[in-house]
Design an enzyme around this catalytic site. Structure first.
Site, PDB file in Angstrom:
ATOM      1  N   GLY A   1       0.822  -1.200   0.000  1.00  0.00           N
ATOM      2  CA  GLY A   1       0.000   0.000   0.000  1.00  0.00           C
ATOM      3  C   GLY A   1       0.858   1.254   0.000  1.00  0.00           C
ATOM      4  O   GLY A   1       2.091   1.190   0.042  1.00  0.00           O
ATOM      5  N   PHE A   2       0.198   2.394  -0.029  1.00  0.00           N
ATOM      6  CA  PHE A   2       0.897   3.675  -0.108  1.00  0.00           C
ATOM      7  C   PHE A   2       1.850   3.884   1.069  1.00  0.00           C
ATOM      8  O   PHE A   2       3.073   3.987   0.889  1.00  0.00           O
ATOM      9  CB  PHE A   2      -0.148   4.783  -0.202  1.00  0.00           C
ATOM     10  N   ILE A   3       1.331   3.918   2.283  1.00  0.00           N
ATOM     11  CA  ILE A   3       2.202   4.142   3.443  1.00  0.00           C
ATOM     12  C   ILE A   3       3.071   2.910   3.694  1.00  0.00           C
ATOM     13  O   ILE A   3       4.252   3.013   4.030  1.00  0.00           O
ATOM     14  CB  ILE A   3       1.382   4.510   4.683  1.00  0.00           C
TER      15      ILE A   3
ATOM     16  N   TYR B   1     -15.657   3.011   8.665  1.00  0.00           N
ATOM     17  CA  TYR B   1     -14.197   2.945   8.571  1.00  0.00           C
ATOM     18  C   TYR B   1     -13.560   3.385   9.879  1.00  0.00           C
ATOM     19  O   TYR B   1     -12.754   2.657  10.479  1.00  0.00           O
ATOM     20  CB  TYR B   1     -13.699   3.835   7.428  1.00  0.00           C
TER      21      TYR B   1
ATOM     22  N   LYS C   1     -11.614   1.065  12.815  1.00  0.00           N
ATOM     23  CA  LYS C   1     -10.232   1.332  13.215  1.00  0.00           C
ATOM     24  C   LYS C   1     -10.134   1.580  14.713  1.00  0.00           C
ATOM     25  O   LYS C   1      -9.179   1.142  15.367  1.00  0.00           O
ATOM     26  CB  LYS C   1      -9.689   2.531  12.434  1.00  0.00           C
TER      27      LYS C   1
END
Length: 316
Positions: free
Chosen positions: A11-13, A146, A150
């Site tokens: 993924g991005f991070i 979401y 989390k």
């Protein structure tokens, strides 16, 4: 900390966390189901003997048990469903990945005595209206499945810390941007705006644009995640990371837009889930870890623009 697992590594991070770990001479096993991440994000590490990429899903308990074993020193858990609008349309998928998946990771880490860095989100916080900034004691109020999933994952992790004396650190980076971030609706506003500007398209602002964000460049975010996970002083803590400065979406659009690019305000597609003001108080990260951001917003936007111009194939 030599042997490290990164879930959501493509993924991005996650991609930048892998990069940070490899620069610190760690041996890294990346784990991803490629629902959000992409193999090309980590293609630069394919010839690095210290990096292995495994395809798998955190919802698969046997796969997690075989991934996180006694020879793993730390796990950095970034695998998650991350789309706010999608969570409103299909909350079940966010529950299964973000809660059940995290439970699987927690159990595997507990049984193998592996420390865990759990990457959460600033979207769990309640609305703020002061200039002080949001610290870790600020009230939480998840406004989407979401954010709720989390926060539930964080609560599970805290229960393992208090119930088992399990070494876990909960990390809440604020709005992160930079190279390899998606430029569609699942991406971040900086990447979306920059991509549209380069294409000569309008920058579309949802709502009146007065909502603010604390925008953190991705290399600063990755360094924070690794520093906090490896810090004994951070075990059992919740830690924010941000710049301590927020910018309105209107101001951001003006910064990104070049001559000839129009800016348009459009109806908000999920106003009930909008957080009006996000400004981080990063003092705990500074005091506990000695961490502080190094890249300014202007520098970060320029880095991202140059990367996009060179790597058009990464723009979705």
């Amino acid at each position: 900390m030599n042997n490290v697992v990164v879930t959501g590594a493509a993924g991005f991070i996650g991609r930048w966390v892998v990069n940070e770990l490899l620069e610190r001479e760690c041996t890294v096993t990346g784990f991803d189901n490629f629902s959000n991440g992409q193999r090309r994000n980590v293609a630069a590490f394919s010839d690095n003997s210290d990096f292995t990429l495994i395809e798998g899903d955190v919802r698969n308990r046997p796969a997690i048990d075989s991934l996180i074993t006694e020879d793993i020193d730390a796990c950095l858990h970034l695998a998650a469903e991350i789309d706010v609008q999608e969570s409103l349309d299909d909350p079940k998928s966010h529950f299964e990945t973000n809660i059940v998946g995290t439970q699987n990771v927690l159990e595997a880490c507990r049984k193998s005595d592996t420390r865990l860095g759990l990457v959460g989100t600033c979207m769990v916080y309640d609305m703020a209206d002061s200039e002080k900034g949001i610290d870790e004691s600020h009230p939480v109020k998840p406004a989407s499945p979401y954010a709720g999933s989390k926060l539930a994952a964080e609560n599970l992790a805290e229960s393992y810390y208090h119930g088992y004396d399990f070494p876990v650190t909960i990390l809440r980076p604020f709005n992160t941007y930079g190279p390899f971030q998606q430029t569609g609706m699942a991406g971040g506003v900086v990447s979306i705006f920059t991509d549209r500007d380069l294409r000569g398209e309008q920058l579309k602002i949802f709502g009146d644009g007065t909502q603010t964000r604390d925008l953190l460049y991705v290399t600063d975010c990755a360094r924070f995640i690794v520093d906090a996970t490896f810090s004994d002083a951070a075990v059992g803590e919740i830690i924010n990371a941000g710049t301590g400065t927020d910018v309105s979406i209107n101001e951001l659009a003006e910064l990104v837009a070049t001559d000839g690019t129009d800016i348009e305000h459009v109806e908000h597609h999920h106003p009930q889930s909008e957080v009006q003001k996000l400004k981080c108080d990063p003092s705990k990260a500074n005091n506990l870890l000695g961490w502080e951001p190094e890249v300014s917003l202007e520098e970060g936007v320029q880095h991202l623009r140059e990367w996009m111009q060179e790597r058009d194939e990464f723009r979705s």
